[in-house]
Design a protein around this motif. Structure first.
Motif, mmCIF file in Angstrom:
data_model
loop_
_atom_site.group_PDB
_atom_site.id
_atom_site.type_symbol
_atom_site.label_atom_id
_atom_site.label_comp_id
_atom_site.label_asym_id
_atom_site.label_seq_id
_atom_site.Cartn_x
_atom_site.Cartn_y
_atom_site.Cartn_z
ATOM 1 N N ASN A 1 -45.760 23.807 -32.585
ATOM 2 C CA ASN A 1 -47.155 23.640 -32.151
ATOM 3 C C ASN A 1 -47.308 23.126 -30.719
ATOM 4 O OD1 ASN A 1 -48.327 24.664 -34.465
ATOM 5 N ND2 ASN A 1 -48.382 22.675 -35.463
ATOM 6 N N TYR A 2 -46.238 23.114 -29.955
ATOM 7 C CA TYR A 2 -46.310 22.768 -28.539
ATOM 8 C C TYR A 2 -46.233 24.059 -27.745
ATOM 9 C CZ TYR A 2 -45.981 17.754 -29.131
ATOM 10 O OH TYR A 2 -46.248 16.452 -29.459
ATOM 11 N N LEU A 3 -47.043 24.124 -26.707
ATOM 12 C CA LEU A 3 -47.039 25.312 -25.853
ATOM 13 C C LEU A 3 -46.400 24.967 -24.514
ATOM 14 C CD1 LEU A 3 -47.865 28.260 -25.444
ATOM 15 C CD2 LEU A 3 -50.056 27.433 -24.567
ATOM 16 N N TYR A 4 -45.343 25.676 -24.202
ATOM 17 C CA TYR A 4 -44.612 25.517 -22.950
ATOM 18 C C TYR A 4 -44.937 26.697 -22.049
ATOM 19 C CZ TYR A 4 -41.975 22.201 -25.768
ATOM 20 O OH TYR A 4 -41.623 21.156 -26.581
ATOM 21 N N CYS A 5 -45.141 26.432 -20.786
ATOM 22 C CA CYS A 5 -45.439 27.470 -19.805
ATOM 23 C C CYS A 5 -44.377 27.413 -18.713
ATOM 24 C CB CYS A 5 -46.824 27.224 -19.201
ATOM 25 S SG CYS A 5 -47.281 28.361 -17.879
ATOM 26 N N THR A 6 -43.785 28.562 -18.419
ATOM 27 C CA THR A 6 -42.833 28.664 -17.314
ATOM 28 C C THR A 6 -43.390 29.649 -16.303
ATOM 29 O OG1 THR A 6 -40.970 28.196 -18.768
ATOM 30 C CG2 THR A 6 -40.465 29.221 -16.635
ATOM 31 N N ILE A 7 -43.516 29.191 -15.079
ATOM 32 C CA ILE A 7 -44.012 30.040 -13.995
ATOM 33 C C ILE A 7 -42.859 30.305 -13.050
ATOM 34 C CG2 ILE A 7 -45.604 30.190 -12.042
ATOM 35 C CD1 ILE A 7 -47.475 28.334 -13.676
ATOM 36 N N GLU B 1 -44.785 32.845 -18.307
ATOM 37 C CA GLU B 1 -44.300 33.018 -19.674
ATOM 38 C C GLU B 1 -44.686 31.818 -20.522
ATOM 39 O OE1 GLU B 1 -40.164 35.233 -19.662
ATOM 40 O OE2 GLU B 1 -40.147 33.497 -18.307
ATOM 41 N N PHE B 2 -44.812 32.070 -21.809
ATOM 42 C CA PHE B 2 -45.144 31.005 -22.748
ATOM 43 C C PHE B 2 -44.125 30.977 -23.871
ATOM 44 C CE2 PHE B 2 -49.136 32.407 -20.858
ATOM 45 C CZ PHE B 2 -49.600 31.212 -20.339
ATOM 46 N N ASP B 3 -43.883 29.781 -24.371
ATOM 47 C CA ASP B 3 -43.011 29.582 -25.528
ATOM 48 C C ASP B 3 -43.706 28.571 -26.433
ATOM 49 O OD1 ASP B 3 -40.684 29.794 -27.141
ATOM 50 O OD2 ASP B 3 -39.904 27.953 -26.252
ATOM 51 N N ILE B 4 -43.762 28.904 -27.709
ATOM 52 C CA ILE B 4 -44.378 28.004 -28.677
ATOM 53 C C ILE B 4 -43.280 27.453 -29.563
ATOM 54 C CG2 ILE B 4 -46.037 27.812 -30.567
ATOM 55 C CD1 ILE B 4 -47.382 30.382 -29.339
ATOM 56 N N ILE C 1 -51.804 23.814 -22.747
ATOM 57 C CA ILE C 1 -50.410 23.734 -22.299
ATOM 58 C C ILE C 1 -49.920 22.290 -22.390
ATOM 59 C CG2 ILE C 1 -48.847 24.038 -20.330
ATOM 60 C CD1 ILE C 1 -50.591 26.437 -19.518
ATOM 61 N N ASP C 2 -48.810 22.112 -23.107
ATOM 62 C CA ASP C 2 -48.230 20.780 -23.287
ATOM 63 C C ASP C 2 -47.179 20.438 -22.233
ATOM 64 O OD1 ASP C 2 -49.540 19.980 -25.834
ATOM 65 O OD2 ASP C 2 -48.547 21.793 -26.549
ATOM 66 N N GLU C 3 -46.451 21.434 -21.763
ATOM 67 C CA GLU C 3 -45.403 21.205 -20.759
ATOM 68 C C GLU C 3 -45.324 22.428 -19.869
ATOM 69 O OE1 GLU C 3 -43.258 19.166 -18.555
ATOM 70 O OE2 GLU C 3 -43.431 18.189 -20.500
ATOM 71 N N ALA C 4 -45.096 22.198 -18.588
ATOM 72 C CA ALA C 4 -45.005 23.304 -17.632
ATOM 73 C C ALA C 4 -43.735 23.159 -16.807
ATOM 74 C CB ALA C 4 -46.220 23.326 -16.718
ATOM 75 N N PHE C 5 -43.144 24.289 -16.526
ATOM 76 C CA PHE C 5 -41.929 24.358 -15.713
ATOM 77 C C PHE C 5 -42.162 25.375 -14.612
ATOM 78 C CE2 PHE C 5 -40.828 23.519 -20.126
ATOM 79 C CZ PHE C 5 -40.150 22.314 -20.015
ATOM 80 N N VAL C 6 -41.636 25.106 -13.444
ATOM 81 C CA VAL C 6 -41.730 26.037 -12.330
ATOM 82 C C VAL C 6 -40.314 26.431 -11.946
ATOM 83 C CG1 VAL C 6 -42.553 26.425 -9.981
ATOM 84 C CG2 VAL C 6 -43.862 24.945 -11.535
ATOM 85 N N LYS C 7 -40.081 27.723 -11.988
ATOM 86 C CA LYS C 7 -38.764 28.272 -11.661
ATOM 87 C C LYS C 7 -38.875 28.962 -10.300
ATOM 88 C CE LYS C 7 -35.633 31.713 -13.547
ATOM 89 N NZ LYS C 7 -35.457 32.650 -14.663
ATOM 90 N N LEU C 8 -38.169 28.441 -9.314
ATOM 91 C CA LEU C 8 -38.198 28.994 -7.964
ATOM 92 C C LEU C 8 -37.056 29.987 -7.802
ATOM 93 C CD1 LEU C 8 -39.489 28.902 -5.130
ATOM 94 C CD2 LEU C 8 -37.876 27.057 -4.594
ATOM 95 N N VAL C 9 -37.403 31.203 -7.380
ATOM 96 C CA VAL C 9 -36.402 32.252 -7.161
ATOM 97 C C VAL C 9 -36.624 32.877 -5.784
ATOM 98 C CG1 VAL C 9 -36.184 32.761 -9.634
ATOM 99 C CG2 VAL C 9 -37.812 34.066 -8.255
ATOM 100 N N MET D 1 -50.143 21.781 -39.902
ATOM 101 C CA MET D 1 -50.885 23.002 -39.767
ATOM 102 C C MET D 1 -50.502 23.691 -38.461
ATOM 103 S SD MET D 1 -54.877 23.621 -40.362
ATOM 104 C CE MET D 1 -55.764 23.490 -38.856
ATOM 105 N N GLU D 2 -50.244 24.954 -38.549
ATOM 106 C CA GLU D 2 -49.821 25.762 -37.400
ATOM 107 C C GLU D 2 -51.010 26.021 -36.467
ATOM 108 O OE1 GLU D 2 -46.816 27.969 -35.362
ATOM 109 O OE2 GLU D 2 -46.625 26.784 -37.170
ATOM 110 N N THR D 3 -50.823 25.782 -35.191
ATOM 111 C CA THR D 3 -51.846 26.066 -34.190
ATOM 112 C C THR D 3 -51.677 27.496 -33.711
ATOM 113 O OG1 THR D 3 -51.777 23.765 -33.470
ATOM 114 C CG2 THR D 3 -52.779 25.336 -31.970
ATOM 115 N N THR D 4 -52.777 28.196 -33.538
ATOM 116 C CA THR D 4 -52.692 29.545 -32.976
ATOM 117 C C THR D 4 -53.158 29.479 -31.525
ATOM 118 O OG1 THR D 4 -54.913 30.085 -33.750
ATOM 119 C CG2 THR D 4 -53.073 30.662 -35.201
ATOM 120 N N PHE D 5 -52.495 30.235 -30.696
ATOM 121 C CA PHE D 5 -52.800 30.260 -29.273
ATOM 122 C C PHE D 5 -53.199 31.669 -28.862
ATOM 123 C CE2 PHE D 5 -49.630 26.847 -29.720
ATOM 124 C CZ PHE D 5 -50.287 25.799 -29.088
#
Length: 116
Positions: free
Chosen positions: A46-52, A40-43, A81-89, A1-5
């Protein structure tokens, strides 16, 4: 079943958490300082990834590693949020004009001076 976010709601939760992260040398949080450039978010399956995407007040920040870990931790503290990434610029480079009005008031009231 598809999760909605509800990504807007999730982004607001991330921002609330980011407002609890402080550079120990600056009396305001990293979000109001303007160090957070993008959330930003990427699905995927059914996993939600967050990139900051964020920067630092200085490329030679002595607490950089600690701040990056804290940003990842507070993003992962949001239940959805299932996984988070931090992008340093460093482009664009941070400057005091990126601070919120609240941050400017706190900095002024504390007597903090930032030379750039």
């Amino acid at each position: 079943m598809e999760t909605t976010f509800d990504l807007k709601d999730i982004e607001e939760k991330v921002i609330v958490n980011l407002k609890n992260v402080f550079d120990p040398e600056i009396p305001t949080n990293i979000y109001d300082l303007g160090l957070i450039y993008n959330i930003e978010f990427d699905i995927n399956s059914n996993y939600l990834y967050c990139t900051i995407t964020m920067t630092l007040t200085s490329p030679t920040c002595p607490v950089a590693e600690s701040l990056l870990e804290q940003v990842k931790y507070v993003a992962l503290a949001v239940d959805e949020i299932d996984e988070a990434f931090v992008k340093l610029v460093f482009n664009p480079p941070w400057d005091p004009s990126m601070m919120s009005e609240d941050a400017r008031e706190v900095m002024g009231a504390s007597g903090a001076a930032m030379a750039f």
